[in-house]
Design a protein around this motif. Structure first.
Motif, PDB file in Angstrom:
ATOM      1  N   LEU A   1       0.811  -1.217   0.000  1.00 46.51           N
ATOM      2  CA  LEU A   1       0.000   0.000   0.000  1.00 46.51           C
ATOM      3  C   LEU A   1       0.845   1.267   0.000  1.00 46.51           C
ATOM      4  CD1 LEU A   1      -2.766  -1.074   2.529  1.00 46.51           C
ATOM      5  CD2 LEU A   1      -2.908  -1.069   0.030  1.00 46.51           C
ATOM      6  N   HIS A   2       2.136   1.146   0.352  1.00 50.64           N
ATOM      7  CA  HIS A   2       3.024   2.309   0.384  1.00 50.64           C
ATOM      8  C   HIS A   2       4.233   2.125  -0.532  1.00 50.64           C
ATOM      9  CE1 HIS A   2       0.667   3.720   3.769  1.00 50.64           C
ATOM     10  NE2 HIS A   2       0.836   2.546   4.350  1.00 50.64           N
TER      11      HIS A   2
ATOM     12  N   GLY B   1       3.184  -0.302  -5.973  1.00 51.81           N
ATOM     13  CA  GLY B   1       1.767  -0.231  -5.635  1.00 51.81           C
ATOM     14  C   GLY B   1       1.146   1.131  -5.871  1.00 51.81           C
TER      15      GLY B   1
ATOM     16  N   PRO C   1      -0.823   4.016  -7.626  1.00 46.25           N
ATOM     17  CA  PRO C   1      -1.897   3.936  -8.629  1.00 46.25           C
ATOM     18  C   PRO C   1      -1.457   4.271 -10.046  1.00 46.25           C
ATOM     19  CG  PRO C   1      -2.702   4.973  -6.626  1.00 46.25           C
ATOM     20  CD  PRO C   1      -1.214   4.819  -6.455  1.00 46.25           C
TER      21      PRO C   1
ATOM     22  N   LEU D   1      -8.544  -3.201   1.513  1.00 43.54           N
ATOM     23  CA  LEU D   1      -7.631  -2.141   1.105  1.00 43.54           C
ATOM     24  C   LEU D   1      -6.762  -2.597  -0.065  1.00 43.54           C
ATOM     25  CD1 LEU D   1      -6.442  -0.819   4.595  1.00 43.54           C
ATOM     26  CD2 LEU D   1      -8.080   0.271   3.042  1.00 43.54           C
TER      27      LEU D   1
ATOM     28  N   ASN E   1      -8.954  -2.749  -3.255  1.00 40.57           N
ATOM     29  CA  ASN E   1      -9.232  -1.406  -3.771  1.00 40.57           C
ATOM     30  C   ASN E   1      -8.017  -0.814  -4.477  1.00 40.57           C
ATOM     31  OD1 ASN E   1     -11.973  -0.504  -3.254  1.00 40.57           O
ATOM     32  ND2 ASN E   1     -11.509  -0.723  -1.078  1.00 40.57           N
ATOM     33  N   ARG E   2      -6.830  -0.979  -3.890  1.00 39.34           N
ATOM     34  CA  ARG E   2      -5.630  -0.440  -4.529  1.00 39.34           C
ATOM     35  C   ARG E   2      -5.342  -1.174  -5.847  1.00 39.34           C
ATOM     36  NH1 ARG E   2      -1.125   2.300  -2.919  1.00 39.34           N
ATOM     37  NH2 ARG E   2      -2.711   3.506  -1.793  1.00 39.34           N
TER      38      ARG E   2
ATOM     39  N   GLN F   1      -4.838  -0.310 -10.427  1.00 40.73           N
ATOM     40  CA  GLN F   1      -3.556  -0.526 -11.095  1.00 40.73           C
ATOM     41  C   GLN F   1      -3.584  -1.489 -12.263  1.00 40.73           C
ATOM     42  OE1 GLN F   1      -0.915  -1.526  -7.529  1.00 40.73           O
ATOM     43  NE2 GLN F   1       0.354  -0.196  -8.815  1.00 40.73           N
TER      44      GLN F   1
END
Length: 218
Positions: free
Chosen positions: A99-100, A104, A106, A124, A127-128, A132
């Protein structure tokens, strides 16, 4: 992902490697490859762990004498770098939280994101990934569908396909399963669908479900 019972102690870093047969059953299903006919290129494993999913996918392709995908991998634990670099190349491994991570972000595009996300925060990750990739394939609890909290999410992001595993996976390397049913959820982000197609994957015989040394982290 593993559904630890109430009061159970979860593994460090939520590490529950996917048994290879769960990937093989998906890859060999007649509906899977046609559903992803435009997806053979850059693949990302955002929860790479010890590379179990990457090895299983590659083995399936090699059995057909082809390897039409290039992998990138994100993994939380630095100690997994020596395991992952021989699989995907040192330049394609990023250590940290998906997520960071740079991979990853977008703005970074992939043809396929395929993973077994952590039990905590799976939504989460989904959704991410949907921001992508053309195709997002996640191993999730089947009851991921049944949530009042996610009702709006599924109204906007219905999976194109749900591939149900008839054999409960053993994620801890000891051959023991939990009390939850699992399925591969496949989203095609280039096409909005109103209804998912439900598929039942093939049964896996007991000898193929027996954990190997690699699955136990050896």
């Amino acid at each position: 992902m593993s559904s630890a019972g109430r009061g159970a102690v979860r593994n460090e870093a939520d590490f529950y490697p996917s048994p290879p047969y769960t990937v093989t059953r998906l890859m060999e299903h007649p509906a899977f490859e046609p559903a992803m006919e435009d997806a053979f290129g850059s693949w990302l494993e955002p929860c790479a762990g010890n590379g179990a999913i990457i090895r299983a996918v590659n083995s399936w392709f090699v059995s057909r004498r082809e390897l039409p995908v290039t992998w990138r991998a994100v993994e939380l634990r630095e100690e997994m770098r020596p395991v992952l670099e021989p699989l995907v190349g040192a330049e394609n491994v990023e250590i940290g939280s998906y997520l960071h991570s740079k991979l990853g972000a977008p703005s970074v595009r992939h043809d396929v994101i395929l993973t077994n996300p952590p039990f905590l925060g799976a939504e989460l990750f989904v959704n991410r990934a949907l921001l992508q990739a053309k195709h997002v394939v996640m191993l999730l609890r089947l009851n991921f569908l049944g949530s009042e909290q996610r009702h709006g999410f599924f109204h906007r992001n219905m999976p194109a396909n749900i591939f149900v595993l008839p054999n409960r996976p053993a994620f801890k390397g000891d051959g023991k399963t939990d009390s939850t049913e699992y399925a591969w959820f496949h989203w095609n982000t280039t096409t909005r669908v109103r209804h998912s197609k439900l598929h039942m994957l093939a049964l896996t015989p007991p000898d193929e479900r027996r954990p190997s040394g690699a699955e136990m982290g050896e």
